[in-house]
Design an enzyme around this catalytic site. Structure first.
Site, PDB file in Angstrom:
ATOM      1  N   GLY A 177       0.782  -1.232   0.000  1.00  0.00           N
ATOM      2  CA  GLY A 177       0.000   0.000   0.000  1.00  0.00           C
ATOM      3  C   GLY A 177       0.810   1.277   0.000  1.00  0.00           C
ATOM      4  O   GLY A 177       0.253   2.365   0.080  1.00  0.00           O
ATOM      5  N   CYS A 178       2.144   1.168  -0.120  1.00  0.00           N
ATOM      6  CA  CYS A 178       2.978   2.373  -0.078  1.00  0.00           C
ATOM      7  C   CYS A 178       2.741   3.273  -1.289  1.00  0.00           C
ATOM      8  O   CYS A 178       2.757   4.505  -1.163  1.00  0.00           O
ATOM      9  CB  CYS A 178       4.453   1.991   0.024  1.00  0.00           C
ATOM     10  SG  CYS A 178       4.845   1.033   1.514  1.00  0.00           S
ATOM     11  N   THR A 179       2.522   2.672  -2.456  1.00  0.00           N
ATOM     12  CA  THR A 179       2.247   3.480  -3.647  1.00  0.00           C
ATOM     13  C   THR A 179       0.898   4.178  -3.506  1.00  0.00           C
ATOM     14  O   THR A 179       0.770   5.382  -3.798  1.00  0.00           O
ATOM     15  CB  THR A 179       2.273   2.607  -4.903  1.00  0.00           C
ATOM     16  OG1 THR A 179       3.579   2.024  -5.049  1.00  0.00           O
ATOM     17  CG2 THR A 179       1.959   3.435  -6.149  1.00  0.00           C
TER      18      THR A 179
END
Length: 292
Positions: A182-184
Site C-alpha cells: 500500500g505504499c504506492t
C-alpha cells in the site's frame, strides 16, 4: 562502578564492541542522546540513574569517542553530550534491539509492518503526542538536506516501509508481510490531495529507510510534488523510537503518520494504519483542527 573485565584484547569485534557498550546503561544513554536529551541533569531524570553511575558511563562513552562534550555554559562551565559519528553508527544497533524486543519479547516473533491496536508498540507511538522532534537533517530524494519539520504551521510525516518504481525491486515475499503493501497508494493519495494540505497550512513529507536514489526513481515515476526523506541512517527512527521490521536485510519503518507543528511538537500520531485513505483524511483533519 563494579570492576569490569576488559575484552579489548579478545580477537573478536563483538567482544571489543561490548567492552564499550556492554553495560545496559551505556546503550540507554546512547538511546536518550539520540532522542535529543543532552544535558547531565536531563539524562539523570530520564534514566533514573545515580549521579555516580551516570558520571562513570558518560566518561566511558566520551573516552571511547561515542559521545563528545560541548560547553553550553561558562560560569560554572557545564557541558552537554552529543553523539559523534562513531556514536551515530550505533543507531542501527539500537533499532535492531528494539525490533527484536517488539517481535520476540512483546510480540510473537512475527515479521509485520504493522501492529495490533492494543499492543504496547502502538501505545509507544501514540505516546509521542506532546513530545518534540530533536533537530536533525535527512537527505531528500531531490539531493538536498532537509529538516523533517518544515517552516509551515504543520508538517505531515507519513512513514512507510518502502516504495519502488519497478515492481521487481520489492524484497521477496513483500506482499505476504502484514501491513507492507500500500505504499504506492499512500504516496499517490497524498499527491492527489496535496493542494488541500497546502491550503490548510501543512507541508507533506514521506519518510522511509530507502536510499535517496530509490526514492527519486519512485517519486519521478509517480509524479510526486513533495519531498521524500531518507532515514537510511535511522536518525529519525532512533530519535522517536519508531517501530521497524526487517526485510531483505534492511530495517524498514512500519506504516505510521505523525502531524508535527512548527515548534516540533507532535500533535497527532496515527498507528497502526489499517485503512490508508482514511489515514490521509485523518491527517488532513488534524491539520485543519490545529489551523482552526
Amino acid at each position: 562502578m563494579p570492576q569490569r573485565t576488559s575484552l579489548a584484547d579478545a580477537d573478536c569485534a563483538i567482544a571489543q564492541a561490548l567492552d564499550v557498550v556492554g553495560d545496559w546503561w551505556t546503550l540507554l544513554i546512547v538511546r536518550d542522546t539520540a532522542r535529543g536529551v543532552h544535558r547531565f541533569d536531563a539524562l539523570q531524570h530520564e534514566l533514573g540513574v545515580s549521579r555516580k553511575v551516570l558520571t562513570e558511563r558518560l566518561r566511558l562513552l566520551t573516552d571511547a569517542g561515542v559521545l563528545a562534550r560541548h560547553p553550553y555554559q561558562d560560569r560554572p562551565v557545564r557541558h552537554e553530550y552529543r553523539l559523534t559519528p562513531r556514536g551515530r553508527a550505533l543507531l542501527p544497533v539500537l533499532v535492531a534491539l528494539q525490533d527484536w524486543g517488539d517481535a520476540w519479547v512483546l510480540g510473537e516473533g512475527e515479521t509485520m509492518a504493522t501492529a495490533a491496536e492494543d499492543s504496547r508498540e502502538a501505545a509507544r507511538v501514540q505516546a509521542l503526542v506532546g513530545t518534540r522532534l530533536p533537530e536533525l537533517e535527512l537527505l531528500g530524494h531531490d539531493g538536498g538536506s532537509h529538516d523533517p519539520v518544515a517552516a509551515t504551521p504543520y508538517t505531515v510525516l507519513y512513514c512507510f516501509p518502502g516504495a519502488y518504481a519497478r515492481g521487481d525491486s520489492y524484497p521477496p515475499g513483500w506482499s505476504s508481510i502484514p501491513g507492507a503493501r500500500g505504499c504506492t497508494l499512500e504516496s499517490c493519495t497524498y499527491r492527489d490531495r496535496l493542494a488541500e494540505f497546502t491550503e490548510a497550512g501543512a507541508t507533506v513529507h514521506g519518510v522511509s529507510t530507502q536510499r535517496p536514489d530509490e526514492q527519486q526513481a519512485f517519486a519521478e515515476a509517480e509524479g510526486l510534488r513533495f519531498v521524500l526523506l531518507s532515514d537510511a541512517g535511522l536518525a529519525l527512527t532512533a530519535a522517536l523510537r519508531l517501530p521497524t521490521f526487517r526485510a531483505a536485510g534492511v530495517s524498514r519503518m512500519k506504516r505510521l503518520t505523525l502531524v508535527v507543528d512548527r515548534d516540533r511538537k507532535v500533535v497527532e500520531a496515527l498507528y497502526p494504519i489499517t485503512d490508508i485513505e482514511a489515514s490521509v483524511r485523518a491527517a488532513l483533519a488534524a491539520v485543519r483542527r490545529g489551523s482552526a
